[in-house]
Design an enzyme around this catalytic site. Structure first.
Site, short mmCIF file in Angstrom:
data_model
loop_
_atom_site.label_atom_id
_atom_site.label_comp_id
_atom_site.label_asym_id
_atom_site.label_seq_id
_atom_site.Cartn_x
_atom_site.Cartn_y
_atom_site.Cartn_z
N GLY A 1 -27.67 -36.42 -38.96
CA GLY A 1 -26.97 -36.29 -39.29
C GLY A 1 -25.18 -36.52 -39.14
O GLY A 1 -25.10 -36.96 -38.77
N VAL A 2 -25.06 -35.49 -40.50
CA VAL A 2 -22.85 -35.45 -39.82
C VAL A 2 -21.81 -34.37 -39.50
O VAL A 2 -22.92 -33.14 -39.21
CB VAL A 2 -22.55 -35.78 -41.75
CG1 VAL A 2 -21.03 -36.29 -41.47
CG2 VAL A 2 -23.47 -36.62 -42.71
N GLY A 3 -21.40 -35.02 -38.40
CA GLY A 3 -20.89 -33.79 -37.72
C GLY A 3 -20.63 -34.05 -36.51
O GLY A 3 -21.01 -35.02 -35.86
N SER A 4 -19.92 -33.16 -35.69
CA SER A 4 -19.69 -32.80 -34.33
C SER A 4 -21.20 -32.94 -33.79
O SER A 4 -20.85 -33.68 -32.73
CB SER A 4 -18.94 -32.09 -33.65
OG SER A 4 -17.72 -32.03 -34.47
N GLU B 1 -28.68 -42.12 -42.92
CA GLU B 1 -27.64 -41.51 -43.88
C GLU B 1 -26.22 -42.67 -43.46
O GLU B 1 -26.00 -43.59 -44.54
CB GLU B 1 -28.16 -40.77 -44.31
CG GLU B 1 -27.38 -40.81 -45.61
CD GLU B 1 -27.22 -38.93 -46.08
OE1 GLU B 1 -28.25 -38.22 -46.40
OE2 GLU B 1 -26.33 -37.94 -46.04
N ASN C 1 -21.42 -26.72 -48.50
CA ASN C 1 -22.02 -27.98 -48.94
C ASN C 1 -23.40 -28.10 -49.23
O ASN C 1 -24.40 -27.57 -48.94
CB ASN C 1 -21.82 -28.90 -47.53
CG ASN C 1 -22.51 -28.79 -46.40
OD1 ASN C 1 -21.34 -28.61 -45.73
ND2 ASN C 1 -23.25 -29.35 -45.94
#
Lengths: 507, 507
Positions: A271-274, A296, A386
């Site tokens: 996924g996205v992020g830190s 993705e 989100n």
């Protein structure tokens, strides 16, 4: 019109006559239109025409558009159109990166329709949402035949172009032309004529390097030299590093138990992020080799791992065009062109391919509950942080599916593990393992109350374990049922937070 | 042993030596074993060995098994083993058809792990749940090579046979031998070696008519002549007929709007129960021709529609072996053999095939909420009525997805439309249309509060509309957020029902 564009970017001389100012191009966008834009996250989105439209609105043009994107985009769209109230509705995704749009969505001034990202393109194709009145597409170049060479983000561009009545192309001269060929553009036919998506390995190419468009369909060309407005990832915090270590322990254990192939890992989605970045950096130091990603978005760490020889192939619908990434790419474009495939969003997230390849899905929820449901979108059940994005596509269809997050938020005043999620995006049937900095809860094959015990013991923060255990003990003794919940008490932790600013009991 | 079995049922003479009594066969089943059984719903499940095991337990044998099925099965398994507390755990499905097992699950004496039905077989294959210690498979016949000719239900049989350490075959002489060839048995390879599932049309055959087993792996053969214990469907009630009419209106409208192919409908999936049967009987009277079904279970009405020339092809993992169906089948076996394909459960429910074929998914929830989430499993959030089954497989991956149900339950004391489902099996991203006897709410492309208005107006019962509208008005004015919910009030209707026996306000 005078232009900086040359034959390397606009390869058919006829097209030069179509170059106009952003103002001129923006004039075709009218109130109530469905406007599709290229890109995915702040990667490959158009910047000039939406800015010009926002200016026109600020000077009195009456125009609110239905904005169709890949995912979140950048401030030249969201901020600029957001502050002038130029967005009527938004599909299929939004991330809390922009204040005025966030405010618009949560005050319900902007209609936001949250969707599984693998669904949107085909539903445009099916005609569920009406016409694409205008598509604004950012490209690196236009071929002699009028086809589009994209940049770092594909998103839903191919489908938007297929259906657009008017097409505006923004040619961005900052996109390296060496990227040409990195894309693999494939459009699924509609049922009953649809065939298999013939991807059997992460790096398989099944389509065209260009988005097919054609000279005649390009109405206007606008030149641009604005870089994508990338949000900087914060370096991993110690507890995120711990989460990454726990995850690598899990993967090693699964391999040891024979539940993953022995020679190399199955493809990873991240996924996205830190936390996602921390996980990849953790893998960089692990004993796993020849890693593959079917994901993705490919964040910064993917480029580090390709550079270090750890990642052999990476497929996504976009990469994050940070200054680090562009610098790394420029050092050896051939290496990354060979290793990376950029696909349309509905292919990067397609259940068929995710399940066939056996993707290991790694995502981050806002909160999850003792029985294994997860919330990816709404704070305290109401407020959009989100969208669900692609998490449902991967978590439902992955070989092994993992949600990982810190056990608390807001400096410890929120427990991310609760009796019942205040909004459910992922059901208890979709997640195999939960990981926090506290530990690993593998809930496969466990009945609900056994899942609850394990999740509380392994994942909850010690500050919240007694409270959660007390709830579990209460419902186990007072409520009959397979998955006992007390509907009068189940949201007490969230209600307490709303009233006092902390989920903790105050003596 | 003396036997009624002959060479038409047991086609290799060597196998006759393996025929034993049910008691003898049941002796290999020991405490704590994982026992897989054939069939799907009360269709094609074994009856003799589990009954013998239950008798042995009632006489003192210490044995609780982990029961792995296709779906719900019949009383010879659930009732007989349920009353002697012989079931320790149960995957992947259960339906409220059996009192003692239901009581066991809801008192948490029986561990029940609810799963998406398309997931279970592959997760056995991945080794997530350990070995299949014993598989008990009901068949019509055993071929010369030791392969298995199944009856009316396939379920997870092929995967159970693949992994079983011990195999007991129950040869049921009531199953018509003319069914041979109706089955299409295909096993997916494990990643990273998996390929596409090459089904492009409902009737495509991609595998073998037999479950491959082999002479050596058959440990015991038991003969049986017990018919499947089918639950009788009640004839459609007037409000179910109205739901069916609403659904046909929807399909006609979608075709008219160009959102469905013009020449013939896309394949239909239809859930289990009386509403599903009403819908099919409604289609029988509609102007649609050459219907196709790509579904989980084919109920009675499918045979009626094939007989009437309305259904051209039907694919499922089982059909309902009611006396009506057997009688209809016997009148013209060739017709049904040509029209019907029976597949393994993970193929009938596979996201890849459902999405490729563009299946129109029609399912029935227990309740749904104003924002579009649906509950398929838990009454009042805690008590298991039946598992999620295949509804998630179809609703997530269908071309057009519809939940239909009556607007109320329990004589009007329960509204099936509530502010928030008490248990969430289907998120708001998975359903396009809701139908009740009151009307049709098409929520595609609508933001949450617009969805809420439409669902209340079109689907809720007039007795509950004011209450639901008042809640919506309250949260719209008092709660900030994209999808406003008041966590203190959201379950008030359910809590009132628990306290007073009705969701209605008592003056």
């Amino acid at each position: 019109m005078r232009t900086m564009l040359d034959a390397s970017r606009v390869r058919n001389p006829e097209l030069f006559a179509k170059i106009v100012t952003p103002d001129k191009a923006s004039e075709i966008i009218l109130d109530g239109m469905n406007v599709g834009v290229s890109g995915f996250t702040p990667s490959g989105y158009p910047k000039k025409v939406t800015t010009a439209l926002a200016e026109a609105i600020s000077k009195g043009k009456q125009c609110r558009i239905n904005l169709w994107t890949g995912a979140s985009v950048g401030p030249e769209i969201e901020e600029n159109l957001g502050v002038v109230n130029g967005i009527k509705s938004r599909m299929p995704y939004y991330a809390a990166s922009n204040k005025s749009l966030k405010e618009g969505i949560n005050s319900r001034r902007v209609d936001y329709i949250d969707q599984h990202l693998s669904h949107f393109a085909q539903q445009i194709d099916y005609g569920f949402y009406g016409n694409v009145d205008v598509a604004i597409i950012e490209v690196a170049a236009i071929t002699k035949e009028g086809n589009l060479v994209l940049g770092s983000g594909v998103g839903n561009t191919p489908m938007l172009v297929k259906h657009a009545k008017h097409i505006i192309v923004e040619v961005n001269t900052t996109i390296p032309l060496s990227m040409e060929g990195m894309h693999d553009i494939y459009l699924c036919a509609k049922p009953p004529y649809r065939r298999e998506i013939p991807i059997y390995h992460v790096g398989d190419r099944i389509g065209s390097p260009y988005v097919e468009c054609g000279l005649d369909r390009i109405e206007y060309i606008v030149e641009s030299d604005i870089l994508d407005h990338v949000r900087t990832l914060t370096p991993p915090k110690p507890c995120q590093v711990k989460i990454a270590e726990n995850l690598i322990d899990l993967l090693e254990h699964e391999q040891k138990m024979g539940r993953l192939p022995q020679d190399k890992l199955l493809p990873l989605q991240s996924g996205v992020g830190s936390i996602a970045n921390a996980v990849l950096l953790g893998l960089d130091k692990s004993r796993f080799e020849n890693l593959e990603m079917y994901s993705e978005i490919l964040q910064d760490a993917v480029f580090t791992l390709i550079k270090n020889g750890k990642i052999a192939k990476a497929s996504g619908c976009a990469f994050t065009p940070s200054s680090y990434v562009w610098k790394t790419y420029a050092e050896n474009p051939d290496l990354y062109n060979k290793r990376i495939v950029l696909r349309p969003l509905d292919i990067s997230n397609h259940p068929e391919v995710i399940r066939r390849l056996g993707v290991i899905a790694l995502n981050t929820p806002i909160e999850f509950d003792i029985y294994g449901q997860a919330n990816s979108s709404h704070i305290m059940g109401s407020s959009m942080m989100n969208g669900i994005g692609g998490s449902g596509d991967y978590m439902r269809n992955g070989y092994l599916t993992v949600f990982s997050t810190e056990s608390t938020a807001k400096g410890g005043s929120i427990s991310r593990i609760v009796p019942m999620v205040t909004h459910c995006d992922h059901t208890e049937h979709d997640t195999h393992v939960f990981i926090t900095e506290q530990g690993i809860a593998d809930i496969r094959g466990l009945a609900p109350t056994d899942r609850a015990k394990l999740i509380i013991e392994k994942c909850a923060h010690p500050d919240y374990r007694p409270m959660l255990l007390e709830y579990l003990r209460y419902v186990e003794t007072h409520i009959k049922g397979h998955e006992p919940q007390d509907l009068q008490k189940v949201f007490n932790m969230a209600i307490r937070f709303q009233a006092t600013g902390t989920m903790k009991l105050i003596d």
